[in-house]
Design a protein around this motif. Structure first.
Motif, PDB file in Angstrom:
ATOM      1  N   GLU A  18     -29.606   9.788  53.416  1.00  0.00           N
ATOM      2  CA  GLU A  18     -29.967  10.790  52.408  1.00  0.00           C
ATOM      3  C   GLU A  18     -30.547  10.133  51.157  1.00  0.00           C
ATOM      4  N   ILE A  19     -30.058   8.948  50.794  1.00  0.00           N
ATOM      5  CA  ILE A  19     -30.609   8.237  49.633  1.00  0.00           C
ATOM      6  C   ILE A  19     -32.070   7.895  49.870  1.00  0.00           C
ATOM      7  N   LEU A  20     -32.392   7.405  51.055  1.00  0.00           N
ATOM      8  CA  LEU A  20     -33.787   7.084  51.364  1.00  0.00           C
ATOM      9  C   LEU A  20     -34.644   8.349  51.387  1.00  0.00           C
ATOM     10  N   ALA A  21     -34.116   9.427  51.950  1.00  0.00           N
ATOM     11  CA  ALA A  21     -34.870  10.684  51.972  1.00  0.00           C
ATOM     12  C   ALA A  21     -35.128  11.184  50.549  1.00  0.00           C
ATOM     13  N   LEU A  22     -34.141  11.053  49.688  1.00  0.00           N
ATOM     14  CA  LEU A  22     -34.312  11.448  48.285  1.00  0.00           C
ATOM     15  C   LEU A  22     -35.372  10.589  47.605  1.00  0.00           C
ATOM     16  N   ALA A  23     -35.366   9.294  47.877  1.00  0.00           N
ATOM     17  CA  ALA A  23     -36.368   8.397  47.292  1.00  0.00           C
ATOM     18  C   ALA A  23     -37.773   8.768  47.761  1.00  0.00           C
ATOM     19  N   ILE A  24     -37.905   9.120  49.030  1.00  0.00           N
ATOM     20  CA  ILE A  24     -39.225   9.492  49.571  1.00  0.00           C
ATOM     21  C   ILE A  24     -39.757  10.745  48.889  1.00  0.00           C
ATOM     22  N   SER A  25     -38.924  11.777  48.802  1.00  0.00           N
ATOM     23  CA  SER A  25     -39.388  13.029  48.180  1.00  0.00           C
ATOM     24  C   SER A  25     -39.676  12.820  46.693  1.00  0.00           C
ATOM     25  N   SER A  26     -38.913  11.957  46.030  1.00  0.00           N
ATOM     26  CA  SER A  26     -39.145  11.697  44.603  1.00  0.00           C
ATOM     27  C   SER A  26     -40.473  10.987  44.384  1.00  0.00           C
ATOM     28  N   GLU A  27     -40.790  10.025  45.246  1.00  0.00           N
ATOM     29  CA  GLU A  27     -42.078   9.330  45.121  1.00  0.00           C
ATOM     30  C   GLU A  27     -43.238  10.296  45.349  1.00  0.00           C
ATOM     31  N   GLU A  28     -43.084  11.210  46.305  1.00  0.00           N
ATOM     32  CA  GLU A  28     -44.128  12.208  46.551  1.00  0.00           C
ATOM     33  C   GLU A  28     -44.355  13.068  45.309  1.00  0.00           C
ATOM     34  N   ASP A  29     -43.260  13.519  44.688  1.00  0.00           N
ATOM     35  CA  ASP A  29     -43.381  14.361  43.494  1.00  0.00           C
ATOM     36  C   ASP A  29     -44.049  13.607  42.350  1.00  0.00           C
ATOM     37  N   ASP A  30     -43.629  12.359  42.133  1.00  0.00           N
ATOM     38  CA  ASP A  30     -44.169  11.596  41.004  1.00  0.00           C
ATOM     39  C   ASP A  30     -45.654  11.302  41.192  1.00  0.00           C
ATOM     40  N   ALA A  31     -46.045  10.983  42.411  1.00  0.00           N
ATOM     41  CA  ALA A  31     -47.463  10.731  42.664  1.00  0.00           C
ATOM     42  C   ALA A  31     -48.288  11.981  42.363  1.00  0.00           C
ATOM     43  N   GLN A  32     -47.774  13.138  42.739  1.00  0.00           N
ATOM     44  CA  GLN A  32     -48.489  14.387  42.478  1.00  0.00           C
ATOM     45  C   GLN A  32     -48.597  14.654  40.978  1.00  0.00           C
ATOM     46  N   ILE A  33     -47.533  14.367  40.230  1.00  0.00           N
ATOM     47  CA  ILE A  33     -47.562  14.571  38.780  1.00  0.00           C
ATOM     48  C   ILE A  33     -48.585  13.643  38.142  1.00  0.00           C
TER      49      ILE A  33
END
Length: 325
Positions: A18-33
């Motif tokens: 779950e930590i890795l999954a959270l990191a993946i989704s966070s990187e996706e969000d930040d790149a979009q921002i």
């Protein structure tokens, strides 16, 4: 008042998957921002836009590395774990809410984003036992720290005013997160939520002493509730909001003061004198809250005034009407 219960999962209870999954989704969000920032700035600040394009590409690289590691350890299916699913995790505003921000504010937000991401990766690295995973998370923490320094450099290159010193900004950021935000939330809650019971009691009984006791009980009770809620909602490890004890004290004390401000006048034996003073105190409190929101939370003053003063006036009127009926 905020709920004492939360359905979100604690960071300490997340599995390594779950930590890795959270990191993946966070990187996706930040790149979009970052791509949103670049699109917003490209016309007037092409060099700054290019910096954000590069930061978005680097976030894509981080995401790819995380996905590859996840695939090697856990397979092809990545569970959906997002920031809003984890208690105390830092939040991101939607891009459409940041479209009209000036360059200086965008730079500040970018610095905050990387500061928070670095804290997350350092905390996550301390939670995992797999050597390759720990190494990658540590490398990403270092990369995010480098991003924060790059965001700081934008001020010197592209802003017309002298750049603010990093340490001063960090100190101001920490002060706002630890003291101002929870204190303001408490002041708003205490000032507004106690209006109805205090003025209902005043107009129902006409007794200033009993009205004061109602106000004292409502203010202290609300302060205890808000203080414990704030302290329990976030340990500050991931969000960088600081000590939960400090935040709980700020929220609890300001909640109590917000209610006591218009309860204390009822120590005056004469009912109408006490009531006129109490109403005056209420409007001073509400305008003060609007000013604090403008000063520290970057809320347009007219919007803060409309939300706080108009809303508080409605609650005050409701208390008076109920007590008079």
């Amino acid at each position: 008042m905020r709920s004492l219960l939360s359905s979100r999962k604690r960071f300490d209870d997340l599995s390594e998957q779950e930590i890795l999954a959270l990191a993946i989704s966070s990187e996706e969000d930040d790149a979009q921002i970052y791509r949103g920032f670049a699109a917003r700035l490209r016309g007037d600040y092409p060099s700054t836009a290019a910096v954000f394009d590069g930061m978005a590409e680097e976030e894509d690289g981080h995401r790819a590395a995380l996905i590859e590691l996840f695939r090697s350890r856990f397979g092809e299916v990545i569970p959906l774990v997002r920031r809003e699913h984890v208690a105390g995790f830092y939040a991101r505003k939607p891009v459409w809410l940041m479209e009209s921000l000036p360059l200086e504010k965008i730079r500040e937000i970018a610095g905050d984003m990387e500061f928070q991401a670095e804290r997350f990766y350092r905390a996550a690295a301390g939670r995992v036992t797999d050597a390759a995973t720990r190494k990658l998370l540590g490398d990403l923490a270092a990369a995010e720290a480098q991003h924060e320094r790059r965001a700081d450099d934008l001020a010197e290159t592209h802003l017309t005013e002298e750049a603010v010193d990093t340490e001063d900004r960090n100190a101001h950021r920490q002060f706002v997160l630890t003291w101002v935000q929870p204190g303001l939330a408490g002041l708003m809650d205490g000032s507004v939520s106690t209006l109805a019971p205090i003025f209902a009691a005043a107009f129902a009984t006409g007794d200033t002493w009993n009205t004061f006791l109602v106000g004292l009980a409502a203010s202290v009770g609300a302060g205890i509730s808000m203080g414990f809620t704030e302290a329990a909602s976030d340990d500050g490890e991931l969000s960088g909001r600081g000590s939960p004890v400090k935040r709980g004290i700020a929220s609890g004390v300001m909640t109590t003061l917000g209610g006591m401000g218009h309860a204390l006048p009822y120590l005056i034996p004469h009912f109408w004198t006490a009531t006129i003073i109490a109403v005056s105190v209420v409007f001073i409190e509400l305008w003060t809250i609007a000013w604090i929101q403008k000063r520290y939370m970057d809320t347009p003053f007219w919007r803060a005034a409309l939300q706080v003063v108009f809303g508080g006036a409605l609650v005050l009127a409701a208390g008076i009407l109920i007590g008079s009926s």
